[in-house]
Scaffold this motif. Structure first.
Motif, PDB file in Angstrom:
ATOM      1  N   ASP A   1      23.560  -5.620   5.078  1.00 60.33           N
ATOM      2  CA  ASP A   1      22.722  -4.864   6.008  1.00 60.33           C
ATOM      3  C   ASP A   1      23.582  -4.225   7.090  1.00 60.33           C
ATOM      4  N   TYR A   2      24.564  -4.959   7.578  1.00 59.68           N
ATOM      5  CA  TYR A   2      25.465  -4.417   8.594  1.00 59.68           C
ATOM      6  C   TYR A   2      26.245  -3.226   8.028  1.00 59.68           C
ATOM      7  N   LEU A   3      26.746  -3.363   6.807  1.00 59.52           N
ATOM      8  CA  LEU A   3      27.474  -2.273   6.160  1.00 59.52           C
ATOM      9  C   LEU A   3      26.581  -1.037   6.026  1.00 59.52           C
ATOM     10  N   LEU A   4      25.341  -1.234   5.612  1.00 61.65           N
ATOM     11  CA  LEU A   4      24.409  -0.111   5.480  1.00 61.65           C
ATOM     12  C   LEU A   4      24.166   0.565   6.824  1.00 61.65           C
ATOM     13  N   SER A   5      24.105  -0.222   7.888  1.00 58.31           N
ATOM     14  CA  SER A   5      23.898   0.373   9.214  1.00 58.31           C
ATOM     15  C   SER A   5      25.109   1.212   9.633  1.00 58.31           C
ATOM     16  N   LEU A   6      26.302   0.802   9.228  1.00 61.35           N
ATOM     17  CA  LEU A   6      27.504   1.594   9.512  1.00 61.35           C
ATOM     18  C   LEU A   6      27.464   2.925   8.770  1.00 61.35           C
ATOM     19  N   MET A   7      26.906   2.901   7.562  1.00 59.50           N
ATOM     20  CA  MET A   7      26.837   4.110   6.743  1.00 59.50           C
ATOM     21  C   MET A   7      25.963   5.188   7.370  1.00 59.50           C
ATOM     22  N   ALA A   8      25.009   4.791   8.189  1.00 59.45           N
ATOM     23  CA  ALA A   8      24.097   5.759   8.800  1.00 59.45           C
ATOM     24  C   ALA A   8      24.832   6.730   9.725  1.00 59.45           C
ATOM     25  N   ASP A   9      25.923   6.293  10.328  1.00 57.58           N
ATOM     26  CA  ASP A   9      26.680   7.148  11.240  1.00 57.58           C
ATOM     27  C   ASP A   9      28.178   6.982  10.983  1.00 57.58           C
ATOM     28  N   PRO A  10      28.648   7.475   9.832  1.00 59.22           N
ATOM     29  CA  PRO A  10      30.046   7.247   9.462  1.00 59.22           C
ATOM     30  C   PRO A  10      31.052   8.029  10.296  1.00 59.22           C
ATOM     31  N   LYS A  11      30.598   9.012  11.065  1.00 63.90           N
ATOM     32  CA  LYS A  11      31.522   9.803  11.876  1.00 63.90           C
ATOM     33  C   LYS A  11      31.818   9.139  13.219  1.00 63.90           C
ATOM     34  N   ASN A  12      31.050   8.124  13.570  1.00 62.97           N
ATOM     35  CA  ASN A  12      31.327   7.333  14.761  1.00 62.97           C
ATOM     36  C   ASN A  12      32.662   6.617  14.523  1.00 62.97           C
ATOM     37  N   LYS A  13      33.584   6.736  15.463  1.00 60.84           N
ATOM     38  CA  LYS A  13      34.941   6.186  15.273  1.00 60.84           C
ATOM     39  C   LYS A  13      34.944   4.690  14.981  1.00 60.84           C
ATOM     40  N   VAL A  14      34.129   3.928  15.697  1.00 64.74           N
ATOM     41  CA  VAL A  14      34.074   2.482  15.477  1.00 64.74           C
ATOM     42  C   VAL A  14      33.523   2.197  14.072  1.00 64.74           C
ATOM     43  N   ASN A  15      32.479   2.914  13.682  1.00 64.47           N
ATOM     44  CA  ASN A  15      31.910   2.724  12.348  1.00 64.47           C
ATOM     45  C   ASN A  15      32.926   3.085  11.275  1.00 64.47           C
ATOM     46  N   GLU A  16      33.671   4.165  11.496  1.00 68.11           N
ATOM     47  CA  GLU A  16      34.684   4.578  10.522  1.00 68.11           C
ATOM     48  C   GLU A  16      35.746   3.491  10.345  1.00 68.11           C
ATOM     49  N   ILE A  17      36.175   2.909  11.440  1.00 65.21           N
ATOM     50  CA  ILE A  17      37.172   1.833  11.365  1.00 65.21           C
ATOM     51  C   ILE A  17      36.607   0.647  10.585  1.00 65.21           C
ATOM     52  N   GLU A  18      35.360   0.278  10.871  1.00 67.18           N
ATOM     53  CA  GLU A  18      34.770  -0.864  10.170  1.00 67.18           C
ATOM     54  C   GLU A  18      34.501  -0.547   8.699  1.00 67.18           C
ATOM     55  N   LEU A  19      34.158   0.699   8.383  1.00 64.00           N
ATOM     56  CA  LEU A  19      34.005   1.075   6.970  1.00 64.00           C
ATOM     57  C   LEU A  19      35.341   0.926   6.248  1.00 64.00           C
ATOM     58  N   ARG A  20      36.419   1.319   6.914  1.00 60.86           N
ATOM     59  CA  ARG A  20      37.755   1.145   6.316  1.00 60.86           C
ATOM     60  C   ARG A  20      38.094  -0.345   6.163  1.00 60.86           C
ATOM     61  N   ASP A  21      37.647  -1.162   7.116  1.00 56.15           N
ATOM     62  CA  ASP A  21      37.846  -2.613   7.006  1.00 56.15           C
ATOM     63  C   ASP A  21      37.104  -3.164   5.792  1.00 56.15           C
ATOM     64  N   TYR A  22      35.898  -2.660   5.542  1.00 55.63           N
ATOM     65  CA  TYR A  22      35.152  -3.084   4.356  1.00 55.63           C
ATOM     66  C   TYR A  22      35.891  -2.685   3.079  1.00 55.63           C
ATOM     67  N   VAL A  23      36.463  -1.474   3.042  1.00 55.29           N
ATOM     68  CA  VAL A  23      37.234  -1.034   1.867  1.00 55.29           C
ATOM     69  C   VAL A  23      38.377  -2.014   1.612  1.00 55.29           C
ATOM     70  N   ALA A  24      39.092  -2.367   2.663  1.00 59.56           N
ATOM     71  CA  ALA A  24      40.198  -3.322   2.524  1.00 59.56           C
ATOM     72  C   ALA A  24      39.691  -4.679   2.041  1.00 59.56           C
ATOM     73  N   ALA A  25      38.551  -5.107   2.563  1.00 57.92           N
ATOM     74  CA  ALA A  25      37.984  -6.402   2.161  1.00 57.92           C
ATOM     75  C   ALA A  25      37.549  -6.383   0.697  1.00 57.92           C
ATOM     76  N   PHE A  26      36.963  -5.281   0.252  1.00 55.87           N
ATOM     77  CA  PHE A  26      36.594  -5.166  -1.166  1.00 55.87           C
ATOM     78  C   PHE A  26      37.838  -5.281  -2.046  1.00 55.87           C
ATOM     79  N   ASN A  27      38.889  -4.579  -1.664  1.00 58.59           N
ATOM     80  CA  ASN A  27      40.129  -4.608  -2.463  1.00 58.59           C
ATOM     81  C   ASN A  27      40.758  -5.991  -2.470  1.00 58.59           C
ATOM     82  N   THR A  28      40.767  -6.654  -1.332  1.00 56.02           N
ATOM     83  CA  THR A  28      41.324  -8.010  -1.245  1.00 56.02           C
ATOM     84  C   THR A  28      40.505  -8.968  -2.095  1.00 56.02           C
TER      85      THR A  28
END
Length: 127
Positions: free
Chosen positions: A95-122
């Motif tokens: 749910d938190y990830l989906l909420s980040l997706m709503a505003d991906p251009k927000n700098k904080v959200n973008e950083i956390e989306l990138r953190d999720y990408v890293a977590a998926f890969n790990t």
């Protein structure tokens, strides 16, 4: 996310998640449809996060990625560093990830989306 159809679909996904929990088939199909709209919109980071999300759910029948750690907070009394959202997984993290997706251009959200990408890969590398 600027596409109205994508926003409505994202809202539907979030409502379904809150009502029904993680229903793998419905959730992955909705995320695939959302990805198509996001690709058309031209947001490669968001498209990647969505793809990794539905691939993860398809592979593991759950959402095993924790909410990314926030900046450590120092406890004044103990002098220790604590991370408040440590190891929150499953429906709440999704749910938190989906909420980040709503505003991906927000700098904080973008950083956390990138953190999720890293977590998926790990997670994929470890399992």
């Amino acid at each position: 996310m600027e596409n109205i159809k994508a926003q409505k679909l994202l809202n539907k996904i979030q409502r379904d998640l809150m009502r029904n929990g993680i229903i793998t088939n419905t959730l992955t199909e909705d995320l695939k449809d959302l990805r198509v709209l996001v690709v058309e919109e031209g947001n490669p980071l968001l498209a990647k996060v969505i793809r990794l999300t539905f691939e993860h759910i398809e592979s593991y029948n759950d959402f095993n990625i924790a909410i990314p750690d926030e900046e450590p907070i120092e406890d004044e009394e103990e002098g220790e560093i604590a991370v408040e959202n440590e190891d929150i997984r499953g429906q709440e993290s999704l749910d938190y990830l989906l909420s980040l997706m709503a505003d991906p251009k927000n700098k904080v959200n973008e950083i956390e989306l990138r953190d999720y990408v890293a977590a998926f890969n790990t997670y994929a590398a470890e399992n």
